[in-house]
Scaffold this active site. Structure first.
Site, PDB file in Angstrom:
ATOM      1  CD  GLU A  27      42.010  43.893  33.747  1.00 47.57           C
ATOM      2  OE1 GLU A  27      41.875  42.921  32.986  1.00 47.57           O
ATOM      3  OE2 GLU A  27      41.412  43.999  34.827  1.00 47.57           O
ATOM      4  CG  ASN A  72      37.822  40.898  36.737  1.00 47.86           C
ATOM      5  OD1 ASN A  72      36.820  40.892  36.032  1.00 47.86           O
ATOM      6  ND2 ASN A  72      38.444  39.795  37.100  1.00 47.86           N
ATOM      7  CG  ASN A 167      35.043  43.416  32.723  1.00 45.68           C
ATOM      8  OD1 ASN A 167      35.220  42.987  31.581  1.00 45.68           O
ATOM      9  ND2 ASN A 167      35.515  42.793  33.795  1.00 45.68           N
ATOM     10  CD  GLU A 168      34.690  38.750  32.902  1.00 42.33           C
ATOM     11  OE1 GLU A 168      35.070  38.520  34.061  1.00 42.33           O
ATOM     12  OE2 GLU A 168      35.189  38.195  31.911  1.00 42.33           O
ATOM     13  CE1 TYR A 239      41.111  35.537  28.593  1.00 41.17           C
ATOM     14  CE2 TYR A 239      39.132  35.621  29.951  1.00 41.17           C
ATOM     15  CZ  TYR A 239      40.180  36.265  29.306  1.00 41.17           C
ATOM     16  OH  TYR A 239      40.286  37.629  29.371  1.00 41.17           O
ATOM     17  CD  GLU A 287      38.077  40.141  29.499  1.00 45.01           C
ATOM     18  OE1 GLU A 287      38.487  39.098  30.050  1.00 45.01           O
ATOM     19  OE2 GLU A 287      37.647  41.121  30.126  1.00 45.01           O
ATOM     20  CD  GLN A 344      44.871  41.692  30.532  1.00 44.49           C
ATOM     21  OE1 GLN A 344      45.810  42.406  30.828  1.00 44.49           O
ATOM     22  NE2 GLN A 344      43.898  41.407  31.411  1.00 44.49           N
TER      23      GLN A 344
HETATM   24  O1  AHR Z   1      41.799  39.219  31.223  1.00 41.94           O
HETATM   25  C1  AHR Z   1      41.834  38.875  32.585  1.00 41.94           C
HETATM   26  C2  AHR Z   1      40.480  39.004  33.275  1.00 41.94           C
HETATM   27  O2  AHR Z   1      39.609  38.035  32.761  1.00 41.94           O
HETATM   28  C3  AHR Z   1      39.725  40.290  33.079  1.00 41.94           C
HETATM   29  O3  AHR Z   1      40.108  41.283  33.966  1.00 41.94           O
HETATM   30  C4  AHR Z   1      38.314  39.885  33.345  1.00 41.94           C
HETATM   31  O4  AHR Z   1      37.389  40.702  32.680  1.00 41.94           O
HETATM   32  C5  AHR Z   1      38.270  38.434  32.915  1.00 41.94           C
HETATM   33  O5  AHR Z   1      37.653  37.633  33.846  1.00 41.94           O
END
Ligand code: AHR
Length: 491
Positions: A27, A72, A167-168, A239, A287, A344
């Site tokens: 990203e 994002n 994305n999201e 995450y 992700e 990432q």
């Molecule tokens: O990977 C970091 C961020 O986490 C990304 O930009 C977003 O898509 C997610 O919330």
């Protein structure tokens, strides 16, 4: 000693190993691109300005796919800023950074080719829509002879097959955040238009940003009701971190990933049933990682700088064991998870760290990813573990040992973790055939908080594992908080 038993048969197959499970994510965020993959002044930089040390590590990591350019970031991104001679400097509202646009899609495509990875391209459906998605598709994939394709420096199209439709967009933090209905309609229309341009594309609709979102489930259901026939996959993002000092639950994060995937698959199949469709929608887990978000939220925001140091988490042994376990969960779901991207690749919650002008090194989490990508080939075998459970406050009773096996050309690979914090476990695997151990690796340490750093880059590395096959049974001892990869030759 605690024991864990597995009975394997090459006849009990879940699905082929999907090589796209070993994806990563670049990203335009923090130092992932600038001073991450790209640093023209670096002593190892190649003719395109890419760091040679990072490229070598990306190849060693075994990434097969890279999602780009966000995240994002993509929800405010104008792809045309990153092509041609005129590269405007812009604000990035997602990370309050300054984007120089020195690297754009053509540079990134060159990097991905050098890394040997396929591109997964995310279009901006935050501030933009169908027209701009078609434009970037024309630029990337159309053969020569149209306005935008003729602007591309390479005669050959980039041939991007896998596309994320935004994305999201369920998240209120997302630029251009939408309701499920608004997004579902936009995703369906963008998908329809992209398929008019190129019918063979694989398209991913945004699922929920995480399974704790208040709209989780309802979002997937509405979006798929509107876009079922137009998309191939729905995304999952997750995450994990140690919350409130609860290490036992953290070590069981893969239980949550299993549940997350199963819930999204069930929701997608329920929509398919309502629509009387025989089509099956896949999951793109585009992700996933360990990310200490609580620390990030507590940090002072960095405002309007180029490539600031953002979320450069340092990972320890326990984090690496969890990463290895999350890969086990993804492999176990190979029948439905079509692609996955660890978020990432460099510096930003990443397996690879760099210093500007200085070295690049492998974080602890690099090792289970690299070994899994190298060893998991062929088919995924149904792998049931019989072992004791352990109580966790977040996920209830969870098996102490988790494992998955793959089988290819007579060889079996067993990937396993011991989540117990103090007890070793003896693992016994009935292979269904005689064989001998070809290689065995174990990631563990008496100090589960040990990390790699610029000054001690090899403090945590995989150790040769102690494993043997006797009468068709593979035996090894899994120390507390450990991850293992064992490859066994057939007869
Ligand atoms: O990977 C970091 C961020 O986490 C990304 O930009 C977003 O898509 C997610 O919330």
């Amino acid at each position: 000693m605690l024991t864990a038993d597995i009975v394997l048969s090459p006849d009990f197959v879940v699905a082929p190993v999907r090589r796209r499970l070993f994806g990563s994510f670049v990203e335009h965020m923090g130092r992932c691109v600038y001073t991450g993959i790209y640093e023209p002044d670096h002593p190892t930089a190649d003719e395109d300005g890419f760091r040679g040390d990072v490229l070598a590590l990306a190849r060693e990591l075994g990434i097969t796919l890279v999602r780009y350019p966000g995240g994002n970031f993509v929800s405010g991104y104008r792809w045309e800023d990153g092509v041609g001679a005129n590269r405007p400097v812009r604000r990035d509202l997602a990370w309050h950074s300054i984007e120089t646009n020195e690297v754009g899609i053509d540079e990134f495509a060159r990097w991905a080719a050098k890394a040997g990875a396929e591109i997964m391209y995310a279009v901006n459906l935050g501030t933009r829509g169908v027209a701009e998605a078609l434009d970037v598709h024309e630029y990337l994939n159309h053969p020569r002879g149209t306005h935008l394709s003729d602007l591309r420096p390479t005669a050959a199209p980039h041939g991007v097959k896998l596309w994320c439709l935004g994305n999201e967009l369920d998240g209120p933090w997302q630029t251009g955040h939408k309701t499920a209905y608004e997004y579902g309609r936009l995703a369906a229309e963008t998908a329809r238009a992209l398929r008019q341009a190129e019918p063979g594309l694989e398209l991913v609709a945004c699922g929920s940003s995480n399974s704790g979102m208040p709209t989780f489930g309802a979002w997937e259901s509405t979006v798929l009701e509107l876009a079922y026939d137009q998309v191939d996959h729905i995304s999952c993002h997750a995450y994990y971190e140690v919350l409130d000092g609860d290490v036992d639950s953290f070590l069981a994060s893969a239980v949550d990933m299993d549940h997350f995937i199963d819930s999204v698959v069930a929701t997608a199949d329920a929509v398919g049933a309502r629509l009387k469709s025989r089509k099956r929608v896949g999951v793109s887990f585009d992700e996933w990682n360990v990310w200490y978000q609580k620390r990030f939220v507590a940090e002072e925001p960095v405002r309007w700088r180029v490539a600031p140091r953002l979320i450069e988490d340092t990972y320890d042994v326990a984090d690496a064991v969890v990463v290895g376990n999350l890969l086990i969960s993804l492999l176990r779901h190979s029948d439905r998870v079509a692609a996955a991207c660890q978020a990432q690749l460099v510096n930003v919650i990443a397996p690879i760290r760099t210093e500007p002008g200085g070295p690049a090194w492998r974080q602890t989490t690099f090792h289970p990813f690299a070994l899994t990508s190298r060893l998991a080939r062929g088919t995924v075998l149904r792998t049931e573990v019989t072992c004791p459970t352990r109580s966790t406050s977040r996920y209830g009773d969870v098996p102490v040992v988790d494992a998955v096996a793959t089988h290819d050309a007579g060889e079996t690979v067993v990937l396993a973790v011991n989540r117990h914090r103090s007890s070793p476990v003896e693992l016994r695997v009935e292979l269904g055939s005689l064989g001998e151990v070809a290689e065995a690796w174990a990631l563990w340490d008496e100090d589960t908080s040990a990390v790699n750093s610029m000054s001690a880059p090899h403090r945590v590395v995989p150790r040769p594992g102690q494993a043997e096959v006797v009468d068709g049974v593979l035996r090894t001892v899994l120390p507390p908080v450990s991850w293992h990869a064992i490859r066994v030759h057939g007869e």
